[in-house]
Motif scaffolding. Structure first.
Motif, PDB file in Angstrom:
ATOM      1  N   VAL A 275       4.448   5.697  -0.417  1.00  0.00           N
ATOM      2  CA  VAL A 275       3.819   4.848   0.600  1.00  0.00           C
ATOM      3  C   VAL A 275       3.684   5.621   1.910  1.00  0.00           C
ATOM      4  CG1 VAL A 275       3.883   2.610   1.772  1.00  0.00           C
ATOM      5  CG2 VAL A 275       4.911   2.865  -0.499  1.00  0.00           C
ATOM      6  N   PRO A 276       2.592   6.378   2.072  1.00  0.00           N
ATOM      7  CA  PRO A 276       2.370   7.095   3.327  1.00  0.00           C
ATOM      8  C   PRO A 276       2.019   6.128   4.463  1.00  0.00           C
ATOM      9  CG  PRO A 276       0.426   7.256   1.948  1.00  0.00           C
ATOM     10  CD  PRO A 276       1.479   6.562   1.126  1.00  0.00           C
ATOM     11  N   SER A 277       2.251   6.575   5.687  1.00  0.00           N
ATOM     12  CA  SER A 277       1.968   5.727   6.842  1.00  0.00           C
ATOM     13  C   SER A 277       1.383   6.571   7.966  1.00  0.00           C
ATOM     14  CB  SER A 277       3.246   5.031   7.327  1.00  0.00           C
ATOM     15  OG  SER A 277       4.128   5.985   7.906  1.00  0.00           O
ATOM     16  N   ARG A 278       0.955   5.899   9.002  1.00  0.00           N
ATOM     17  CA  ARG A 278       0.451   6.588  10.178  1.00  0.00           C
ATOM     18  C   ARG A 278       0.737   5.749  11.411  1.00  0.00           C
ATOM     19  NH1 ARG A 278      -4.731   4.917  12.044  1.00  0.00           N
ATOM     20  NH2 ARG A 278      -5.685   3.282  10.756  1.00  0.00           N
ATOM     21  N   LYS A 279       0.665   6.388  12.568  1.00  0.00           N
ATOM     22  CA  LYS A 279       0.867   5.713  13.850  1.00  0.00           C
ATOM     23  C   LYS A 279      -0.437   5.717  14.622  1.00  0.00           C
ATOM     24  CE  LYS A 279       3.029   7.862  17.241  1.00  0.00           C
ATOM     25  NZ  LYS A 279       4.119   8.444  18.077  1.00  0.00           N
ATOM     26  N   GLU A 280      -0.838   4.557  15.090  1.00  0.00           N
ATOM     27  CA  GLU A 280      -2.047   4.437  15.901  1.00  0.00           C
ATOM     28  C   GLU A 280      -1.648   4.149  17.341  1.00  0.00           C
ATOM     29  OE1 GLU A 280      -6.153   1.783  15.946  1.00  0.00           O
ATOM     30  OE2 GLU A 280      -5.157   2.241  14.043  1.00  0.00           O
ATOM     31  N   VAL A 281      -2.016   5.024  18.254  1.00  0.00           N
ATOM     32  CA  VAL A 281      -1.652   4.886  19.662  1.00  0.00           C
ATOM     33  C   VAL A 281      -2.741   4.117  20.401  1.00  0.00           C
ATOM     34  CG1 VAL A 281      -1.139   6.107  21.811  1.00  0.00           C
ATOM     35  CG2 VAL A 281      -0.302   7.010  19.628  1.00  0.00           C
ATOM     36  N   VAL A 282      -2.352   3.007  21.021  1.00  0.00           N
ATOM     37  CA  VAL A 282      -3.280   2.177  21.796  1.00  0.00           C
ATOM     38  C   VAL A 282      -2.929   2.332  23.274  1.00  0.00           C
ATOM     39  CG1 VAL A 282      -4.174  -0.138  22.197  1.00  0.00           C
ATOM     40  CG2 VAL A 282      -3.406   0.529  19.895  1.00  0.00           C
ATOM     41  N   PRO A 283      -3.788   3.009  24.077  1.00  0.00           N
ATOM     42  CA  PRO A 283      -3.501   3.143  25.507  1.00  0.00           C
ATOM     43  C   PRO A 283      -3.558   1.772  26.178  1.00  0.00           C
ATOM     44  CG  PRO A 283      -5.226   4.673  24.799  1.00  0.00           C
ATOM     45  CD  PRO A 283      -5.045   3.671  23.700  1.00  0.00           C
TER      46      PRO A 283
ATOM     47  N   LYS B 271      10.567   6.139  13.060  1.00  0.00           N
ATOM     48  CA  LYS B 271      11.544   5.414  13.879  1.00  0.00           C
ATOM     49  C   LYS B 271      11.965   4.131  13.160  1.00  0.00           C
ATOM     50  CE  LYS B 271       9.898   7.276  18.298  1.00  0.00           C
ATOM     51  NZ  LYS B 271       9.429   6.927  19.663  1.00  0.00           N
ATOM     52  N   TYR B 272      11.639   2.970  13.754  1.00  0.00           N
ATOM     53  CA  TYR B 272      12.089   1.702  13.168  1.00  0.00           C
ATOM     54  C   TYR B 272      11.033   1.043  12.270  1.00  0.00           C
ATOM     55  CZ  TYR B 272      16.109   2.273  16.091  1.00  0.00           C
ATOM     56  OH  TYR B 272      17.261   2.789  16.643  1.00  0.00           O
ATOM     57  N   TYR B 273       9.848   1.629  12.228  1.00  0.00           N
ATOM     58  CA  TYR B 273       8.859   1.133  11.268  1.00  0.00           C
ATOM     59  C   TYR B 273       9.364   1.373   9.847  1.00  0.00           C
ATOM     60  CZ  TYR B 273       4.897   1.234   8.101  1.00  0.00           C
ATOM     61  OH  TYR B 273       4.087   1.030   7.017  1.00  0.00           O
TER      62      TYR B 273
ATOM     63  N   ARG C  78       4.266  -4.526   9.951  1.00  0.00           N
ATOM     64  CA  ARG C  78       3.369  -5.161  10.935  1.00  0.00           C
ATOM     65  C   ARG C  78       4.050  -5.161  12.299  1.00  0.00           C
ATOM     66  NH1 ARG C  78       2.072  -4.979   6.332  1.00  0.00           N
ATOM     67  NH2 ARG C  78       0.797  -6.470   5.171  1.00  0.00           N
ATOM     68  N   CYS C  79       4.396  -3.990  12.766  1.00  0.00           N
ATOM     69  CA  CYS C  79       5.181  -3.896  13.989  1.00  0.00           C
ATOM     70  C   CYS C  79       4.544  -2.931  14.980  1.00  0.00           C
ATOM     71  CB  CYS C  79       6.613  -3.457  13.676  1.00  0.00           C
ATOM     72  SG  CYS C  79       6.731  -1.819  12.926  1.00  0.00           S
ATOM     73  N   MET C  80       5.013  -3.027  16.221  1.00  0.00           N
ATOM     74  CA  MET C  80       4.539  -2.123  17.254  1.00  0.00           C
ATOM     75  C   MET C  80       5.684  -1.788  18.198  1.00  0.00           C
ATOM     76  SD  MET C  80       2.128  -4.758  19.361  1.00  0.00           S
ATOM     77  CE  MET C  80       2.670  -6.418  19.809  1.00  0.00           C
TER      78      MET C  80
ATOM     79  N   VAL D 187       1.184   1.382  17.150  1.00  0.00           N
ATOM     80  CA  VAL D 187       1.067   0.490  15.998  1.00  0.00           C
ATOM     81  C   VAL D 187       1.293   1.311  14.739  1.00  0.00           C
ATOM     82  CG1 VAL D 187      -0.446  -1.087  14.728  1.00  0.00           C
ATOM     83  CG2 VAL D 187      -0.544  -1.009  17.230  1.00  0.00           C
ATOM     84  N   TYR D 188       2.183   0.835  13.874  1.00  0.00           N
ATOM     85  CA  TYR D 188       2.547   1.574  12.664  1.00  0.00           C
ATOM     86  C   TYR D 188       2.011   0.842  11.436  1.00  0.00           C
ATOM     87  CZ  TYR D 188       5.877   4.058  15.677  1.00  0.00           C
ATOM     88  OH  TYR D 188       6.449   4.812  16.674  1.00  0.00           O
ATOM     89  N   ILE D 189       1.349   1.594  10.540  1.00  0.00           N
ATOM     90  CA  ILE D 189       0.808   0.990   9.318  1.00  0.00           C
ATOM     91  C   ILE D 189       0.905   1.965   8.154  1.00  0.00           C
ATOM     92  CG2 ILE D 189      -0.781  -0.798  10.174  1.00  0.00           C
ATOM     93  CD1 ILE D 189      -1.752   1.697  11.509  1.00  0.00           C
ATOM     94  N   GLY D 190       1.001   1.426   6.937  1.00  0.00           N
ATOM     95  CA  GLY D 190       1.072   2.263   5.747  1.00  0.00           C
ATOM     96  C   GLY D 190       0.398   1.587   4.574  1.00  0.00           C
TER      97      GLY D 190
END
Length: 359
Positions: free
Chosen positions: A125-133, A290-292, A317-319, A328-331
């Motif tokens: 289950v790969p994931s990625r982090k999306e940075v929202v300014p 981290k905690y995701y 479903r966390c940020m 925002v973290y999603i996988g």
């Protein structure tokens, strides 16, 4: 509301706190630590609200005996997720062509598929982090929107000055343990919720969810005297849907630490075999979760009938809320048949759970 007044005071004084609401319930609970000590979970005998990482980071808790406990009724009407988003266009929230995120994640998925075909693991289950300014001016307003939009999720906001602030609405239970009775779930497979009454699931999604079910049952077998499973069913979680199997077991003993170590991280957030998939992700994802995909919730509370209870949820479903940005973290689950572009689209769909709240 006393709960929110105490919350605002704690924010000003930079002290640890957590506010949360369990799935389907109407009460928001708050735990406000009296000082700024970082309390670490060492043997799972501690009593309080725990937040644990996926792998890297400290596993800490807000202790019941050193905090003020408050609760309040949640009385606002639920919101449709589609009604959120303000003037932010759907195209901005659902950017299926965003670069370099798309290229990077598709490359990661290809590496995952290659490793599966080489026999390194069955699922990952790969994931990625999306940075929202974004500067979040009113955390309370953000949390209110989260509660209203996701009444059937475990909703929370937690802060510690040495860790930071996290907020989320997760659909997935890790353990609900009362005495020696365990309830958990096998949750996997994803598709967009279009409000259909009848949902068709493909073989890829069914296979992915069966991996999770088999893993949990295998882990529980030596710890349990009986295990009961529901038939797989569709569980709706805001914009997306998953396949879910409810699992109940009678344990031989109520050992929270052994149970958590057996189940975390599940194939729904990691893969299987667990240790091989986890090591692959730590090496290949290129960032720290981290905690995701960690877990959080009540540890060793006392129920009304004087039994010890623990209710822990997978941190999906966390940020992570920082001063100048929100992460925002999603996988997504990958098997040998996964298509890299489709998997990226799945992460975009999942990301709107949090991004709809932000704008």
């Amino acid at each position: 509301m006393k709960l929110y007044e105490t919350w605002f005071t704690h924010i000003k004084e930079d002290k640890p706190f957590v506010l949360y609401k369990k799935p389907g319930q109407t009460k928001v609970k708050g735990l406000f630590q009296c000082d700024s000590t970082l309390h670490l979970v060492s043997n799972f005998k501690e009593k309080g609200f725990v937040l644990a990482p996926f792998y890297e980071g400290v596993r800490f808790y807000i202790p019941l005996d050193a905090s003020v406990q408050l609760e309040a009724d949640w009385t606002k009407e639920p919101l449709q997720v589609e009604s959120l988003g303000g003037d932010k266009s759907a195209a901005a929230l659902l950017n299926y062509e965003e670069q370099p995120a798309k290229a990077n994640f598709e490359d990661l998925v290809r590496r995952c598929v290659q490793a599966i075909k080489q026999g390194k693991f069955a699922k990952v289950v790969p994931s990625r982090k999306e940075v929202v300014p974004l500067q979040v001016a009113e955390v309370a307003t953000l949390f209110d929107q989260l509660l209203a939009a996701y009444p059937e999720a475990f909703c929370y906001v937690i802060y510690h000055p040495q860790v930071g602030m996290w907020m989320g609405a997760t659909p997935e239970t890790l353990i609900e343990l009362t005495g020696q009775t365990l309830r958990t779930m096998a949750l996997a497979g994803t598709q967009v919720n279009h409000g259909m009454e009848e949902v068709h699931w493909g073989e890829k999604e069914k296979e992915e969810q069966q991996y999770v079910t088999d893993f949990i049952v295998d882990q529980l077998q030596p710890l349990s005297s009986t295990i009961d499973l529901s038939p797989p069913f569709t569980k709706r979680a805001a914009k997306v849907m998953h396949i879910c199997t409810s699992i109940q077991a009678e344990l031989k003993q109520d050992d929270v630490q052994t149970l958590v170590e057996a189940l975390h991280p599940t194939p729904a957030v990691c893969g299987m075999p667990k240790s091989v998939a986890r090591d692959f992700l730590i090496r290949e994802e290129g960032y720290s979760r981290k905690y995701y995909a960690g877990y959080l919730g009540e540890l060793n509370y006392t129920s009304p009938n004087e039994q010890t209870t623990s209710a822990l949820f997978v941190n999906l479903r966390c940020m992570e809320i920082e001063k100048e940005q929100v992460n925002v973290y999603i996988g997504c689950g990958v098997t040998a048949e996964s298509d890299p572009t489709s998997e990226f689209v799945e992460t975009v769909n999942k990301s709107t759970t949090m991004k709809k709240i932000l704008f």
